[in-house]
Design an enzyme around this catalytic site. Structure first.
Site, PDB file in Angstrom:
ATOM      1  N   LYS A  33       2.844   0.215   9.032  1.00 41.17           N
ATOM      2  CA  LYS A  33       3.318  -1.071   9.105  1.00 41.17           C
ATOM      3  C   LYS A  33       3.609  -1.463  10.762  1.00 41.17           C
ATOM      4  CE  LYS A  33       5.718  -1.089   4.734  1.00 41.17           C
ATOM      5  NZ  LYS A  33       5.007  -2.218   3.957  1.00 41.17           N
TER       6      LYS A  33
ATOM      7  N   ARG B  26       2.250   1.505  -6.420  1.00 42.54           N
ATOM      8  CA  ARG B  26       1.450   1.788  -7.572  1.00 42.54           C
ATOM      9  C   ARG B  26       1.096   3.033  -7.720  1.00 42.54           C
ATOM     10  NH1 ARG B  26      -2.057  -3.281  -5.262  1.00 42.54           N
ATOM     11  NH2 ARG B  26      -0.182  -3.424  -4.136  1.00 42.54           N
TER      12      ARG B  26
HETATM   13  N1  BES Z   1       7.218  -1.254  -0.214  1.00 49.17           N
HETATM   14  C1  BES Z   1       6.321  -2.324   0.267  1.00 49.17           C
HETATM   15  C2  BES Z   1       6.607  -3.882  -0.349  1.00 49.17           C
HETATM   16  C3  BES Z   1       7.663  -4.361   0.342  1.00 49.17           C
HETATM   17  C4  BES Z   1       7.625  -5.409   1.288  1.00 49.17           C
HETATM   18  C5  BES Z   1       9.157  -3.874  -0.124  1.00 49.17           C
HETATM   19  C6  BES Z   1       8.650  -6.041   1.590  1.00 49.17           C
HETATM   20  C7  BES Z   1      10.335  -4.942   0.222  1.00 49.17           C
HETATM   21  C8  BES Z   1      10.068  -5.704   1.311  1.00 49.17           C
HETATM   22  C9  BES Z   1       4.778  -1.883  -0.397  1.00 49.17           C
HETATM   23  O1  BES Z   1       4.895  -0.642  -0.434  1.00 49.17           O
HETATM   24  C10 BES Z   1       3.854  -2.418   0.396  1.00 49.17           C
HETATM   25  O2  BES Z   1       3.796  -1.879   1.421  1.00 49.17           O
HETATM   26  N2  BES Z   1       3.001  -3.242  -0.079  1.00 49.17           N
HETATM   27  C11 BES Z   1       2.011  -3.963   0.446  1.00 49.17           C
HETATM   28  C12 BES Z   1       0.697  -3.853  -0.408  1.00 49.17           C
HETATM   29  C13 BES Z   1      -0.667  -4.108   0.184  1.00 49.17           C
HETATM   30  C14 BES Z   1      -0.896  -3.107   1.195  1.00 49.17           C
HETATM   31  C15 BES Z   1      -1.532  -4.239  -0.766  1.00 49.17           C
HETATM   32  C16 BES Z   1       2.649  -5.317   0.914  1.00 49.17           C
HETATM   33  O3  BES Z   1       2.844  -6.073  -0.137  1.00 49.17           O
HETATM   34  O4  BES Z   1       2.181  -5.599   1.930  1.00 49.17           O
HETATM   35 MN    MN Z   2       3.868   0.302   1.224  1.00 46.63          MN
END
Ligand code: BES
Ligand code: MN
Ligand code: ZN
Length: 496
Positions: free
Chosen positions: A276, A350
């Site tokens: 990230k 997931r």
């Molecule tokens: N933990 C994150 C989602 C999240 C985002 C939680 C903001 C709380 C606040 C999750 O694991 C994630 O990174 N999701 C990605 C999925 C994508 C890579 C398909 C996302 O939402 O960007």
């Molecule tokens: Mn994630």
């Protein structure tokens, strides 16, 4: 916090502050202000005529040495428009009084109840609002707000004795709000103090404290269970993974349903190799909020003792980049046997949920409910206000939505539809772990649902609602404990 009813006339209720509310437009002659002795109401009329008292939502007006009252102060809280008033608003208005008074060094409140027949519901809202408002995420401040907390709440009936239902509502509300605050505490912990091991120890402590059974599996046991998806996430971290199982199985409860509460327990989500951006990455210490929600629910169940069988299953790990981490394009075999191509290591929630759902079914769960900070996409769709609800089984979705409404939490059903399945097909494996940006919250939910199979399943995406970035007049900023009350409400009402 000590909470009790007082039944003497309102003018005689002792203490630091008596608190009432009035509606917008007529704050001196509406709401619980109406119940005050007439001398003090005259004063309020004057304030209303000079527009110092308007009754607008969360307006706080404090009178010192109010005439005709034994209490040292009188607080009038604005409740907004009368036709918009609800239990949820009462919860906030009561919370508002708490935060206003606390900030002024007052540690005890006497809340005036209305004389209406819905007293149990009012008691529930006021007690919840008070306990939730009295929380601050300030554990790591050397100067804590702690010294300012409310230690005594009086529910002033102004004469009538509380009904059995009102007494029960007091206890129930306290248990529910304390469970929610416990969840908030867990979510607030930074990842260096809330590793998977520490989350498991916390679960064990809670279980011991309230008399539940807690079992914690480590990496070898997770490997033996063939949880390839969960392990694919965990392998990048030096912190060992934990699979936490908390059981509440009262022998006098019907054998079915057995509800499986599956909570995402990523104690820190860097994104892994699909790392990230550093901005706001610290927020990913909250990525175990789903697991924390389920632990809060279990605590409340142990105290409320409904006749229903429930198990919480929490896959806990960090999602880290390292020489051992999964890489985009890797294929893992999940516990179900389905193979998954990991297109993005940041779609880790997931993966851990997939194996945890299958394990919950193996343990005998006949209905599955998961809570997860699953997608950024849900925060784009619903903001920080509303939790996204997904599932194929409309009956169970409806039960969750009805419980959310009753508990005063905002939830909204999002669609699942066969047509989205195309989006997370893999060219080389059974499934891919991402479905692209479009409909991201839906494809993520549906991916998880693939592992529930035919078992009724409801998914709550709490990525937006887990945390509040703004301080509210009735609530601290920080962890919210979203979905705890809804699930406790659901499970206790299933039993009756
Ligand atoms: N933990 C994150 C989602 C999240 C985002 C939680 C903001 C709380 C606040 C999750 O694991 C994630 O990174 N999701 C990605 C999925 C994508 C890579 C398909 C996302 O939402 O960007
Ligand atoms: Mn994630
Ligand atoms: Zn995550």
């Amino acid at each position: 916090m000590n909470i009790e009813f007082h039944t003497e006339p309102l003018g005689q209720v002792p203490g630091s502050a008596l608190a009432v509310f009035g509606f917008e437009g007529s704050p001196s002659s509406s709401g619980t202000v109406e119940r005050l002795p007439s001398e003090v109401r005259g004063l309020l009329e004057e304030l209303q005529s000079t527009r110092e008292l308007t009754g607008k939502s969360y307006e706080c007006t404090l009178l010192h040495h109010p005439v005709g009252l034994a209490a040292q102060k009188l607080l009038v809280v604005g409740a907004g428009k009368k036709d918009k008033f609800s239990g949820a608003q009462l919860r906030r208005v009561a919370g508002c009084a708490v935060r206003y008074l606390r900030a002024r060094g007052i540690h005890d409140v006497a809340w005036v109840l209305s004389s209406e027949e819905a007293q149990a519901a009012s008691v529930q809202a006021v007690v919840e609002g008070t306990v939730l408002a009295d929380y601050d995420a300030d554990r790591y401040r050397t100067e804590r707000n702690g010294e300012r907390r409310i230690d005594h709440l009086v529910l002033a009936t102004g004469g009538t004795s509380p009904s059995e239902a009102a007494l029960a509502a007091l206890e129930r509300a306290r248990i529910m709000a304390e469970a929610q605050n416990y969840t908030r505490d867990l979510v607030n912990e930074p990842s260096n103090r809330m590793t998977p091991t520490q989350l498991a120890e916390g679960a064990q402590d809670m279980a011991t404290r309230v008399g539940l059974d807690c079992q914690v599996l480590g990496p070898q046991e997770i490997r033996d269970l063939k949880m390839g998806a969960f392990l694919g996430v965990a392998q990048g971290s030096d912190e060992p993974a934990r699979l936490i199982v908390v059981r509440y199985l009262p022998p006098d409860a019907p054998e079915a349903p057995v509800i499986g509460l599956v909570g995402k327990g990523i104690t820190f989500d860097t994104g892994g190799i699909s790392i990230k951006p550093s901005e706001n990455m610290h927020e990913m210490k909250t990525d175990m909020a789903g697991g924390a929600t389920m632990l809060g629910v279990m605590q409340a169940l142990a105290q409320l003792k409904p006749r229903v069988r429930v198990m919480a299953v929490i896959p806990a790990t960090e999602n880290m980049p390292s020489g051992k981490a999964s890489k985009p394009g890797d294929v893992v075999t999940s516990m179900s046997g389905k193979t998954i191509e990991i297109l993005n290591t940041d779609a880790e929630g997931r993966l851990v949920l997939a194996d945890a759902l299958v394990y919950a079914k193996q343990l005998g769960c006949t209905v599955l409910i998961d809570a997860a900070t699953l997608t950024g996409a849900i925060t784009i769709a619903l903001g920080n206000i509303t939790t996204g609800v997904f599932g194929w089984n409309q009956e169970w979705v409806n039960r969750v939505l009805a419980s959310a409404a009753a508990a005063g939490e905002k939830m909204w059903q999002m669609p699942v539809d066969e047509d989205y399945r195309e989006l997370y097909k893999s060219t080389i494996a059974d499934l891919a772990n991402t479905g692209g940006r479009y409909g991201g919250a839906i494809t993520a939910a549906m991916f998880v649902g693939e592992f529930a199979g035919d078992t009724p399943w409801v998914h709550l995406d709490i990525a937006g609602t887990r945390w509040s970035n703004e301080e509210k007049p009735y609530l601290a900023k920080g962890p919210t404990g979203a979905a705890v009350r809804t699930l406790v409400h659901l499970l206790t009402n299933l039993a009756s």
